[in-house]
Write a protein that holds these residues in place. Structure first.
Motif, PDB file in Angstrom:
ATOM      1  N   PHE A 181       0.775  -1.313  -0.143  1.00  0.00           N
ATOM      2  CA  PHE A 181       0.019   0.115   0.076  1.00  0.00           C
ATOM      3  C   PHE A 181       0.735   1.305  -0.152  1.00  0.00           C
ATOM      4  N   TYR A 182       2.174   1.223   0.060  1.00  0.00           N
ATOM      5  CA  TYR A 182       3.034   2.366   0.051  1.00  0.00           C
ATOM      6  C   TYR A 182       3.902   2.330  -1.049  1.00  0.00           C
ATOM      7  N   GLY A 183       3.883   1.751  -2.274  1.00  0.00           N
ATOM      8  CA  GLY A 183       4.600   1.746  -3.207  1.00  0.00           C
ATOM      9  C   GLY A 183       4.662   3.107  -3.943  1.00  0.00           C
ATOM     10  N   ASP A 184       5.377   3.467  -4.864  1.00  0.00           N
ATOM     11  CA  ASP A 184       5.629   4.886  -5.694  1.00  0.00           C
ATOM     12  C   ASP A 184       5.115   4.648  -6.836  1.00  0.00           C
ATOM     13  N   SER A 185       4.987   3.390  -7.414  1.00  0.00           N
ATOM     14  CA  SER A 185       4.695   3.440  -9.119  1.00  0.00           C
ATOM     15  C   SER A 185       3.133   3.349  -9.157  1.00  0.00           C
ATOM     16  N   ALA A 189      -3.095  -1.674  -4.911  1.00  0.00           N
ATOM     17  CA  ALA A 189      -3.588  -1.422  -3.692  1.00  0.00           C
ATOM     18  C   ALA A 189      -5.110  -1.048  -3.808  1.00  0.00           C
ATOM     19  N   GLN A 190      -5.318  -0.138  -4.759  1.00  0.00           N
ATOM     20  CA  GLN A 190      -6.711   0.211  -4.974  1.00  0.00           C
ATOM     21  C   GLN A 190      -7.608  -0.883  -5.403  1.00  0.00           C
ATOM     22  N   ALA A 191      -7.369  -1.804  -5.863  1.00  0.00           N
ATOM     23  CA  ALA A 191      -8.107  -3.040  -6.361  1.00  0.00           C
ATOM     24  C   ALA A 191      -8.283  -3.696  -4.861  1.00  0.00           C
ATOM     25  N   GLY A 242       0.950   6.501   0.928  1.00  0.00           N
ATOM     26  CA  GLY A 242       0.187   5.005   0.751  1.00  0.00           C
ATOM     27  C   GLY A 242      -1.244   5.249   0.154  1.00  0.00           C
ATOM     28  N   VAL A 243      -1.620   4.133   0.211  1.00  0.00           N
ATOM     29  CA  VAL A 243      -3.299   4.143  -0.499  1.00  0.00           C
ATOM     30  C   VAL A 243      -3.848   3.758   0.622  1.00  0.00           C
ATOM     31  N   ALA A 244      -5.171   4.503   0.915  1.00  0.00           N
ATOM     32  CA  ALA A 244      -5.907   4.476   1.934  1.00  0.00           C
ATOM     33  C   ALA A 244      -7.345   4.753   1.665  1.00  0.00           C
ATOM     34  N   GLY A 245      -8.218   3.970   2.186  1.00  0.00           N
ATOM     35  CA  GLY A 245      -9.483   4.405   1.805  1.00  0.00           C
ATOM     36  C   GLY A 245      -9.730   4.009   0.054  1.00  0.00           C
ATOM     37  N   GLY A 246      -9.139   3.493  -0.445  1.00  0.00           N
ATOM     38  CA  GLY A 246      -9.233   3.537  -1.999  1.00  0.00           C
ATOM     39  C   GLY A 246      -8.575   4.781  -2.786  1.00  0.00           C
ATOM     40  N   LEU A 247      -8.085   5.567  -1.992  1.00  0.00           N
ATOM     41  CA  LEU A 247      -7.503   6.710  -2.636  1.00  0.00           C
ATOM     42  C   LEU A 247      -5.824   7.045  -2.270  1.00  0.00           C
ATOM     43  N   THR A 248      -5.190   7.164  -3.329  1.00  0.00           N
ATOM     44  CA  THR A 248      -3.794   7.596  -3.192  1.00  0.00           C
ATOM     45  C   THR A 248      -3.782   8.842  -2.406  1.00  0.00           C
ATOM     46  N   PRO A 249      -2.353   9.349  -2.073  1.00  0.00           N
ATOM     47  CA  PRO A 249      -2.021  10.569  -1.269  1.00  0.00           C
ATOM     48  C   PRO A 249      -2.598  11.941  -2.198  1.00  0.00           C
TER      49      PRO A 249
END
Length: 149
Positions: A37-41, A48-50, A79-86
């Motif tokens: 959930f903390y990748g940059d690409s 993560a969103q999937a 990271g991705v959280a709640g389905g959203l990127t930063p």
């Protein structure tokens, strides 16, 4: 609150908070590696969103993350959280659309939008997206300005 002896701190969580915190155990990511959930690409974020898309507690996760990130700049969100990127969590229109789809009540959406670290001109589209009138938006932004003083 803490109690205990000899330097031991015992933290008591209010019952309502403890009850709501149980959502983390139901999260689709609970048994996944955190680094997913903390990748940059873009590819890592889509994976993560999937996972978030199939999660039964995405709403709780996003709301919890937005509260945690209040007052933080874009650069201190990860990271991705709640389905959203930063980046998406800093975009008022994205936050408004996601929270509306998750059936979050409008007053709570307003609070979250006004807490985002963005200028008024960027908040306005999010407030418009949830159906606020120009008069309501003007009043909210005036209150936000007073609170920032």
């Amino acid at each position: 609150m803490s109690a205990g002896g000899a330097g031991t701190a015992v933290h008591r969580i209010p019952p309502v908070v403890a009850e709501r915190a149980g959502w983390r155990m139901q999260a689709a990511c609970a048994k996944k590696a955190a680094d997913q959930f903390y990748g940059d690409s873009a590819r890592q974020m889509k994976v993560a969103q999937a996972i978030c898309a199939d999660c039964p507690v995405t709403r709780d996760c996003l709301l919890s993350t937005l509260v945690f990130e209040r007052g933080r700049s874009y650069y201190s969100r990860f990271g991705v959280a709640g389905g959203l990127t930063p980046a998406q969590r800093c975009a008022p229109i994205q936050v408004a659309t996601s929270l509306t789809a998750m059936r979050v009540d409008r007053p709570r959406i307003v609070v979250e939008l006004l807490a985002l670290p963005v200028s008024d001109d960027k908040v306005i589209p999010g407030l418009q997206a949830i159906g606020l009138s120009d008069e309501e938006i003007t009043l909210l932004l005036a209150e936000r300005a007073i609170a920032d003083v």
